[in-house]
Design a protein around this motif. Structure first.
Motif, mmCIF file in Angstrom:
data_model
loop_
_atom_site.group_PDB
_atom_site.id
_atom_site.type_symbol
_atom_site.label_atom_id
_atom_site.label_comp_id
_atom_site.label_asym_id
_atom_site.label_seq_id
_atom_site.Cartn_x
_atom_site.Cartn_y
_atom_site.Cartn_z
ATOM 1 N N PHE A 18 0.831 -1.209 0.000
ATOM 2 C CA PHE A 18 0.000 0.000 0.000
ATOM 3 C C PHE A 18 0.863 1.256 0.000
ATOM 4 O O PHE A 18 0.611 2.192 -0.762
ATOM 5 N N LYS A 19 1.876 1.300 0.840
ATOM 6 C CA LYS A 19 2.755 2.475 0.899
ATOM 7 C C LYS A 19 3.442 2.717 -0.446
ATOM 8 O O LYS A 19 3.654 3.867 -0.848
ATOM 9 N N ALA A 20 3.779 1.650 -1.155
ATOM 10 C CA ALA A 20 4.449 1.777 -2.448
ATOM 11 C C ALA A 20 3.540 2.375 -3.527
ATOM 12 O O ALA A 20 4.028 2.831 -4.561
ATOM 13 N N GLN A 21 2.242 2.423 -3.285
ATOM 14 C CA GLN A 21 1.310 3.013 -4.246
ATOM 15 C C GLN A 21 1.298 4.540 -4.168
ATOM 16 O O GLN A 21 0.755 5.215 -5.037
ATOM 17 N N VAL A 22 1.894 5.085 -3.100
ATOM 18 C CA VAL A 22 1.960 6.537 -2.901
ATOM 19 C C VAL A 22 3.398 6.964 -3.182
ATOM 20 O O VAL A 22 4.293 6.689 -2.387
ATOM 21 N N PRO A 23 3.640 7.621 -4.326
ATOM 22 C CA PRO A 23 5.012 7.921 -4.731
ATOM 23 C C PRO A 23 5.879 8.623 -3.690
ATOM 24 O O PRO A 23 7.059 8.347 -3.573
ATOM 25 N N ASN A 24 5.332 9.526 -2.921
ATOM 26 C CA ASN A 24 6.119 10.258 -1.933
ATOM 27 C C ASN A 24 5.631 9.979 -0.502
ATOM 28 O O ASN A 24 5.555 10.886 0.325
ATOM 29 N N TYR A 25 5.334 8.718 -0.222
ATOM 30 C CA TYR A 25 4.792 8.336 1.080
ATOM 31 C C TYR A 25 5.687 8.798 2.234
ATOM 32 O O TYR A 25 5.203 9.366 3.211
ATOM 33 N N SER A 26 6.981 8.580 2.145
ATOM 34 C CA SER A 26 7.896 8.955 3.230
ATOM 35 C C SER A 26 7.862 10.445 3.500
ATOM 36 O O SER A 26 7.864 10.880 4.660
ATOM 37 N N LEU A 27 7.823 11.241 2.465
ATOM 38 C CA LEU A 27 7.767 12.696 2.612
ATOM 39 C C LEU A 27 6.434 13.111 3.254
ATOM 40 O O LEU A 27 6.412 13.972 4.147
ATOM 41 N N LEU A 28 5.356 12.521 2.801
ATOM 42 C CA LEU A 28 4.027 12.870 3.325
ATOM 43 C C LEU A 28 3.848 12.514 4.798
ATOM 44 O O LEU A 28 3.088 13.157 5.519
ATOM 45 N N THR A 29 4.538 11.482 5.255
ATOM 46 C CA THR A 29 4.352 11.013 6.637
ATOM 47 C C THR A 29 5.497 11.372 7.577
ATOM 48 O O THR A 29 5.500 10.952 8.723
#
Length: 184
Positions: free
Chosen positions: A167-178
């Motif tokens: 699921f996290k891999a579906q959001v390109p900038n997940y690390s930045l957003l969280t």
């Protein structure tokens, strides 16, 4: 002699029937609902992962919701317990991408879980850890809903860590957003 054996068989069958009626006739093992997830790739069905932080004050409680559908992926940061969305990002998706994602989820056991109604609500479980809710919805109807926790309690019988990573891999900038979201 033949009637006597028939009589014994009849008595044994009656006893078996009574035992099955009294015990419910089923096993007490968790049920699973295996489905072919990829069959939803051309529909408006959406798969969702919710990551909820510890039970804290209204002002410090955070959740992250990632919804993946045929046409788009939506990231939402929710603050508090009243579903106040404080950040949302949308990304285009395609049917081919959604199909690949659903196949991957199926591989890690996304449709496997304990459907015992007594375990349906994860609220309050693992209060100092994280709770993860995995859902499939279509037309505002829950097709599947399982949960897991960082404390070990769960109804979800798939691989929690791999599911979350997908699921996290579906959001390109997940690390930045969280990066500023307190989920621990």
């Amino acid at each position: 002699m033949r009637y006597f054996i028939g009589f014994l068989i009849t008595i044994a069958l009656l006893i078996l029937l009574i035992v099955l009626l009294v015990t419910g006739g089923g096993s007490k093992t968790p049920k699973t609902t295996p489905k072919q997830l990829d069959s939803y790739s051309s529909t408006d069905a959406v798969t969702t992962a919710t990551i909820a932080g510890p039970i804290t004050a209204q002002s410090t409680h955070n959740e992250v919701v990632i919804s993946v559908g045929r046409d788009q992926v939506v990231f939402e940061q929710i603050q508090g317990y009243d579903n106040t969305v404080v950040n949302t990002q949308s990304y285009d998706n395609t049917e081919a991408s959604y199909y690949a994602f659903l196949r991957a989820l199926n591989t890690v056991g996304f449709t496997k879980g304990n459907t015992d109604p007594k375990l349906a609500n994860e609220q309050g479980i693992c209060p100092l850890g994280q709770r993860y809710v995995f859902e499939v919805t279509q037309n505002s109807k829950d097709l599947q809903r399982f949960w897991s926790t960082s404390c070990g309690a769960k109804t979800y019988l798939g691989n929690t860590n791999t599911t979350l990573a997908l699921f996290k891999a579906q959001v390109p900038n997940y690390s930045l957003l969280t990066q500023n979201v307190q989920l621990n």
